[in-house]
Enzyme design. Structure first.
Site, PDB file in Angstrom:
ATOM      1  N   TYR A 144       0.818  -1.218   0.000  1.00 42.70           N
ATOM      2  CA  TYR A 144       0.000   0.000   0.000  1.00 42.70           C
ATOM      3  C   TYR A 144       0.849   1.264   0.000  1.00 42.70           C
ATOM      4  O   TYR A 144       0.308   2.371   0.031  1.00 42.70           O
ATOM      5  CB  TYR A 144      -0.923   0.031   1.222  1.00 42.70           C
ATOM      6  CG  TYR A 144      -2.030  -0.969   1.122  1.00 42.70           C
ATOM      7  CD1 TYR A 144      -1.767  -2.325   1.287  1.00 42.70           C
ATOM      8  CD2 TYR A 144      -3.329  -0.585   0.845  1.00 42.70           C
ATOM      9  CE1 TYR A 144      -2.773  -3.267   1.183  1.00 42.70           C
ATOM     10  CE2 TYR A 144      -4.338  -1.517   0.738  1.00 42.70           C
ATOM     11  CZ  TYR A 144      -4.053  -2.853   0.912  1.00 42.70           C
ATOM     12  OH  TYR A 144      -5.047  -3.779   0.797  1.00 42.70           O
ATOM     13  N   LYS A 190       4.209 -14.387   5.312  1.00 43.49           N
ATOM     14  CA  LYS A 190       4.564 -15.385   4.296  1.00 43.49           C
ATOM     15  C   LYS A 190       6.094 -15.377   4.204  1.00 43.49           C
ATOM     16  O   LYS A 190       6.683 -15.197   3.129  1.00 43.49           O
ATOM     17  CB  LYS A 190       3.901 -15.004   2.964  1.00 43.49           C
ATOM     18  CG  LYS A 190       3.983 -16.066   1.891  1.00 43.49           C
ATOM     19  CD  LYS A 190       2.947 -17.153   2.028  1.00 43.49           C
ATOM     20  CE  LYS A 190       3.151 -18.232   0.995  1.00 43.49           C
ATOM     21  NZ  LYS A 190       2.254 -19.381   1.162  1.00 43.49           N
ATOM     22  N   ASP A 207      -1.631 -18.285   4.556  1.00 45.48           N
ATOM     23  CA  ASP A 207      -2.602 -19.232   3.976  1.00 45.48           C
ATOM     24  C   ASP A 207      -3.079 -20.227   5.029  1.00 45.48           C
ATOM     25  O   ASP A 207      -4.277 -20.526   5.133  1.00 45.48           O
ATOM     26  CB  ASP A 207      -2.026 -19.940   2.736  1.00 45.48           C
ATOM     27  CG  ASP A 207      -0.568 -20.336   2.884  1.00 45.48           C
ATOM     28  OD1 ASP A 207       0.107 -19.765   3.752  1.00 45.48           O
ATOM     29  OD2 ASP A 207      -0.102 -21.226   2.147  1.00 45.48           O
ATOM     30  N   ASP A 216      -5.630  -6.504   5.464  1.00 43.43           N
ATOM     31  CA  ASP A 216      -6.821  -6.076   4.734  1.00 43.43           C
ATOM     32  C   ASP A 216      -7.715  -7.282   4.443  1.00 43.43           C
ATOM     33  O   ASP A 216      -8.921  -7.291   4.722  1.00 43.43           O
ATOM     34  CB  ASP A 216      -6.360  -5.422   3.422  1.00 43.43           C
ATOM     35  CG  ASP A 216      -7.485  -4.743   2.678  1.00 43.43           C
ATOM     36  OD1 ASP A 216      -8.573  -4.598   3.254  1.00 43.43           O
ATOM     37  OD2 ASP A 216      -7.272  -4.363   1.516  1.00 43.43           O
TER      38      ASP A 216
END
Ligand code: NAD
Length: 362
Positions: free
Chosen positions: A125, A192, A226, A250
């Site tokens: 972002y 991640k 995930d 988000d």
């Protein structure tokens, strides 16, 4: 004299209607608040030349705390989102999104009580982007090849994902401090890091360092994003406070909002070192504006977050309990809740009637 002066930005669309209801309910808790009304929204473009006047920013800076209804993002005017502008101007680096089950809202899950803490200023972002075919993109592609950093296809557009020690430390510390102050047991850092070693990997490294400072007081774990999503859907009760970089935050916060009943009841806040702007997750719902039927629950729960932030914990708890009671009875609820529960909007009440029902339960 009022105990607190708060900037109230009603916004546009359904914003003014739900803000009015919220103001009445918060006043009925007995907490003494002077509301300083400030404007923001697309409707100001003509008169002020901007959807976010300086006087509104000055009001928040003066009062330190604001509560805001939704604003429509002007399309095709060259103005970026008012919300993004506020976050940048006031360095509101934390996005706080609690998600908890409320009986009577047609939620898929029961007994969820978790909090998503999303970093608000960096990651994908940051807005550092190179258009496909631009000189910047070409230069960057060449640079990466020269450095042996990897091959990027020549017809690529590129978005940069910066994650800093500074940004990571302050958000993870914020999550731990929130956990301590709110009787939470654990913080889970979501990332991640196995793939994005130098951005998410750094976030995780910093999170582990910060966690050591809280050892014995708050538990710490980490999850790959995930696996975290799967865990949330399989067994959301296992989570307490989640802290995430911007993009995962988000997505995961919307996932959590959906699991507890959706937009009409999802509260939120943007908080920095000096200022806090409380706002529901939902937008201005233009098609319902002016009808007096919008659901003010998300803004009311947002107001309870604000009351807790102001140190008015008792009023904050009473407000949430009053909302719980009204939703559980299910007789005086707005059209959206009625439709979820019965398949029809028959018998639903107006925004103000719902506010009256909440006030009666305070
Ligand atoms: P939205 O949240 O306004 O509406 C999505 C759906 O949810 C619609 O069907 C709407 O009717 C319903 N809904 C939302 N809030 C509700 C409420 N309180 N009671 C009953 N129903 C409700 O999202 P959108 O349509 O994508 O966005 C509309 C505008 O709002 C856009 O201009 C968008 O940029 C803006 N927006 C602003 C904010 C903000 O100010 N924080 C956040 C999101 C979107």
């Amino acid at each position: 004299m009022a105990q607190h002066t708060i900037t109230l930005i009603p916004g546009d669309g359904i914003g003014p209607e739900i803000s009015h209801a919220m103001q009445r309910v918060v006043d009925a808790t007995g907490v003494s608040i002077e509301w300083e009304i400030a404007e923001a929204g697309a409707h100001l473009l003509e008169s002020e030349g901007t959807p976010l006047p300086q006087s509104t920013i000055d009001s928040i800076k003066r009062n330190k705390v604001a509560i805001k209804g939704p604003v429509t993002t002007p399309v095709g005017t060259g103005f970026r989102s008012i919300n993004v502008a506020l976050r940048k101007e006031l360095d509101l680096y934390t996005n706080l999104r609690p998600a908890f089950s409320l009986e009577g809202t047609g939620t898929l899950y029961k007994d969820i009580d978790l909090v998503v803490v999303r970093e608000n200023t960096e990651d994908l972002y940051a807005g550092v982007e190179f258009e496909e075919g631009s000189e910047g993109a070409k230069g960057l592609i060449e640079y990466c090849a020269e450095q042996g950093a990897g091959v990027i296809r020549p017809d690529s557009g590129i978005s940069i994902k910066p994650i800093s020690i500074t940004g990571s430390r302050r958000i993870v510390k914020w999550a731990f401090e929130y956990a301590l102050a709110n009787g939470r047991k654990s913080v889970c850092a979501v990332h991640k890091a196995n793939i994005q070693k130098h951005s998410d990997g750094l976030f995780l490294k910093v999170a582990r360092e910060v966690a050591e400072e809280y050892e014995g007081r708050i538990e710490f774990e980490d999850r790959i994003v995930d696996a975290c999503c799967m865990g949330l859907v399989l067994n959301p009760q296992q989570f307490d406070v989640l802290v995430l970089p911007n993009l995962y935050g988000d997505i995961v916060s919307d996932l959590c909002a959906g699991m507890v009943g959706g937009l009409g009841i999802a509260p939120g806040a943007n908080i920095g070192e000096d200022y806090a702007v409380f706002e529901p997750v939902h937008g201005s719902a233009p098609k319902h504006a002016g009808k007096g039927i919008a659901n003010p629950t998300a803004l009311l729960l947002t107001a309870s977050l604000m009351l807790a932030h102001l140190g008015e914990r008792d009023a904050a708890d009473r407000l949430v309990n009053a909302i719980r009671a009204v939703l559980k009875k299910g007789t005086q609820v707005t059209y959206d809740i009625k439709r979820t529960n019965t398949g029809s909007t028959d018998g639903s009440v107006s925004t103000e009637e719902y506010a009256d029902a909440v006030i009666a339960e305070l």
